[in-house]
Design a protein around this motif. Structure first.
Motif, mmCIF file in Angstrom:
data_model
loop_
_atom_site.group_PDB
_atom_site.id
_atom_site.type_symbol
_atom_site.label_atom_id
_atom_site.label_comp_id
_atom_site.label_asym_id
_atom_site.label_seq_id
_atom_site.Cartn_x
_atom_site.Cartn_y
_atom_site.Cartn_z
ATOM 1 N N GLU A 164 -1.642 0.211 7.617
ATOM 2 C CA GLU A 164 -1.660 -1.241 7.416
ATOM 3 C C GLU A 164 -3.056 -1.808 7.641
ATOM 4 O O GLU A 164 -3.517 -2.677 6.885
ATOM 5 C CB GLU A 164 -0.653 -1.924 8.349
ATOM 6 N N ASN A 165 -3.752 -1.315 8.675
ATOM 7 C CA ASN A 165 -5.118 -1.796 8.938
ATOM 8 C C ASN A 165 -6.047 -1.476 7.778
ATOM 9 O O ASN A 165 -6.903 -2.290 7.397
ATOM 10 C CB ASN A 165 -5.650 -1.179 10.228
ATOM 11 N N ARG A 168 -5.140 -3.786 4.854
ATOM 12 C CA ARG A 168 -5.590 -5.149 5.149
ATOM 13 C C ARG A 168 -7.100 -5.285 4.981
ATOM 14 O O ARG A 168 -7.595 -6.347 4.583
ATOM 15 C CB ARG A 168 -5.193 -5.542 6.573
ATOM 16 N N ASP A 172 -7.725 -8.405 2.628
ATOM 17 C CA ASP A 172 -8.185 -9.589 3.361
ATOM 18 C C ASP A 172 -9.365 -10.272 2.687
ATOM 19 O O ASP A 172 -9.602 -11.463 2.871
ATOM 20 C CB ASP A 172 -8.592 -9.209 4.794
ATOM 21 N N LEU A 196 2.994 -8.198 3.206
ATOM 22 C CA LEU A 196 1.567 -8.134 3.532
ATOM 23 C C LEU A 196 0.777 -9.143 2.707
ATOM 24 O O LEU A 196 -0.118 -9.829 3.220
ATOM 25 C CB LEU A 196 1.044 -6.718 3.287
ATOM 26 N N VAL A 200 -1.805 -12.400 4.030
ATOM 27 C CA VAL A 200 -3.236 -12.580 3.750
ATOM 28 C C VAL A 200 -3.494 -13.596 2.644
ATOM 29 O O VAL A 200 -4.604 -14.111 2.509
ATOM 30 C CB VAL A 200 -3.900 -11.232 3.385
#
Length: 601
Positions: A164-165, A168, A172, A196, A200
């Motif tokens: 997920e990081n 993102r 993002d 998700l 964002v």
């Protein structure tokens, strides 16, 4: 205006060049790669994400399997050609063209394993793949690892958050367009990709929704409410996709044939027939390409502003590091002399107060010199025993007056031993060398200049020492008789003035002589306290400002090209940094010119 796709093709080329130069890597605000829009493909595991990409490309080229198959980001740049054979190129193997897309699939898997090993681990180091084909639209897609909810056997417990990081980090970015892929046979409310994307991009301005597996929904159900935006609304239209079935994959059904089959499915579907004209992978590719083109055009002013700002920063950094040096002896000599002048300017700034350090010279004069004078052993020299000895031996045209010349000698020796003026100047040389930015690229020249400067300071110090000795010798060579004439002459109480001469030199009389001499010496010390700093400043400080490197200039002027080159042996790390900056500068200037020429045609 620019023709359709020309801006995207240009952006693809610029991004590829950026990657070659290492001008991207996960979030630098000043990276040109990061400033250019691209499409990030997001979806849960088994959402059909890889199949969507293959449908857009029209080729079967991605690794398949269960669990996490995409374990590194894949930056996929599609370049539309006018015809000819399709081929692919990897950035890590730039001289090799792949025309067999099964080999492309294998290379993606092998390159993944080279970083992650043959495990289920992931890495944020991207693989860069370019595909050239007449069957694609100009587009940049970034395939990201599929989102998951649990770690399976062989994976670290942190894998869910790690993925997920990573995802993102791409979505993002305000320039990122999100392609959120969700399977139609699952509730859209549970979609990992939509969840998700909503985090964002809450307004939905950057998100395109894709529904896969429409043909696998339960009989009697459909996804029309989602596709028409009633169940979950986005600013852009939802697109439905029908991927190849596992049976089609097993039979190696051609991707172009699969596109035709997909088109027939929508046109003949009672549920989706009215939406057929805006369904399918081919429509999705055109939709994304058109939107990407529009986003790029809208962001051209900010991209150009960012490019100009970065060019200015690179130019300033190159000025700080120093421009490349010409190969001839004249250019090398000019560079050396220019470095010397830069050092000289900094050194003078230290002396004159523009930089810290020069005030320490005043500290020497104001504190250390008076303290050193006080430590001179005049008490011992003017003891009763020594006064009696000197008086008994005194003779000549000034009987009974002693001029302790040895004391004067000790004055100069002690004063110079305590005086630290040359050490202060040497410290300023060290500081000046360190503060001269232009010199940092030439370690040998730094050492040569420091040695030459310190050699000059030693020479100036010797001149200063000789001058101070002359001042003391001047005081020793002729005593100020008027000083002694003004001293009180009352006889000692109880003394017998008619006594023989030898009887006059009793203790009281000797103490008075010692006191008189001490007063005279104190007067001389006060004079020297004022004149020694003048001598030092005149012989050392002023000379250092005027002539610190004069001999070095003459010495350098007589050297040949080979010797000059040896003095300009740059730090290899700085040379490498400068070369990288020059290439990056060329890239940014070229990008600016190309964007200007293409954007407003």
């Amino acid at each position: 205006m620019a023709t359709m796709g020309s801006l995207i093709g240009l952006v693809n080329r610029i991004q590829r060049a950026c990657t070659v130069l290492g001008d991207h890597g996960g979030g630098g605000d000043n990276s040109l790669w990061e400033a250019l829009p691209s499409v990030a493909v997001v979806g849960g595991q088994s959402s059909g994400k890889s199949s969507v990409l293959e449908s857009i490309v029209g080729r079967d080229f991605l690794p398949r399997g269960s669990g996490i198959v995409t374990r590194r980001p894949l930056v996929l740049q599609l370049h539309k050609t006018d015809g000819g054979q399709e081929y692919a190129e990897f950035l890590h193997a730039p001289r090799k063209r792949y025309t067999d897309f099964a080999a492309v699939r294998k290379e993606i898997a092998d390159e993944t394993d080279r970083i992650t090993g043959k495990t289920k681990a992931i890495s944020n180091i991207p693989i860069h793949l370019s595909i050239y084909s007449p069957h694609v639209v100009n587009l940049t897609l970034i395939d990201l690892p599929g989102l998951t909810k649990v770690a399976v056997e062989g994976q670290q417990e942190s894998i869910v958050q790690d993925i997920e990081n990573m995802v993102r980090a791409y979505v993002d970015k305000p320039n990122s367009i999100i392609l959120a892929i969700s399977p139609a046979n699952q509730d859209i409310a549970t979609s990992d990709a939509i969840k998700l994307a909503r985090d964002v991009d809450p307004s939905g301005d950057r998100t395109f929704g894709v529904l896969t597996k429409l043909d696998l929904m339960d009989k009697g159900t459909n996804a029309v409410d989602v596709l028409e935006g009633r169940q979950y609304r986005l600013q852009h239209p939802w697109v439905g996709i029908v991927n190849r079935s596992q049976a089609d994959i097993n039979r190696n059904v051609d991707m172009l044939a699969a596109r035709r089959k997909e088109k027939e499915y929508f046109e003949s579907s009672p549920d989706y027939g009215h939406l057929a004209h805006k369904m399918g992978a081919e429509y999705l590719a055109k939709l994304l390409s058109q939107h990407l083109e529009a986003v790029i055009r809208a962001k051209i002013p900010s991209i150009i502003a960012m490019i100009n700002k970065t060019i200015d920063e690179i130019e300033a950094e190159l000025d700080r590091l120093g421009r490349p040096i010409g190969g001839d002896a004249g250019a090398q000599l000019y560079t050396i002399l220019d470095m010397c002048r830069a050092f000289d300017r900094v050194f003078k700034e230290h002396l004159d107060g523009g930089r810290p350090g020069g005030d320490r010279i005043y500290g020497v004069f104001d504190n250390q010199l008076p303290a050193a004078l006080k430590k001179l052993p005049f008490d011992k020299h003017l003891s009763l025993q020594n006064v009696r000895k000197v008086i008994s031996e005194a003779d000549g045209y000034q009987p009974h007056l002693i001029a302790p010349e040895q004391g004067y000698r000790r004055l100069i020796d002690s004063s110079l031993s305590y005086f630290r003026g040359p050490l202060v100047l040497k410290e300023l040389v060290r500081r000046s060398i360190a503060a001269t930015e232009e010199l940092k690229r030439f370690p040998t020249l730094q050492s040569d200049i420091a040695a030459a400067a310190n050699e000059s300071l030693e020479r100036f110090r010797e001149d200063g020492r000789k001058t101070v000795i002359r001042l003391v010798e001047m005081e020793s060579s002729y005593l100020t008789v008027e000083f002694f004439r003004k001293l009180p002459t009352e006889p000692d109480k109880g003394a017998n003035n008619n006594a023989p001469v030898n009887d006059r030199y009793q203790d009281n009389h000797l103490r008075r002589i010692g006191s008189n001499v001490s007063s005279y010496i104190n007067m001389v010390c006060e004079t020297l306290r004022n004149t020694i700093p003048k001598a030092v400043v005149h012989c050392q400080v002023k000379e250092a400002k005027r002539n610190l490197l004069n001999r070095f200039y003459a010495h350098v002027g007589s050297k040949e090209k080979k010797q000059l080159s040896a003095m300009l042996d740059e730090d290899p790390a700085l040379m490498e940094k400068r070369d990288a900056l020059v290439k990056r500068l060329e890239l940014y200037k070229s990008a600016r010119n190309e964007i200007d020429s293409v954007a407003w045609k």
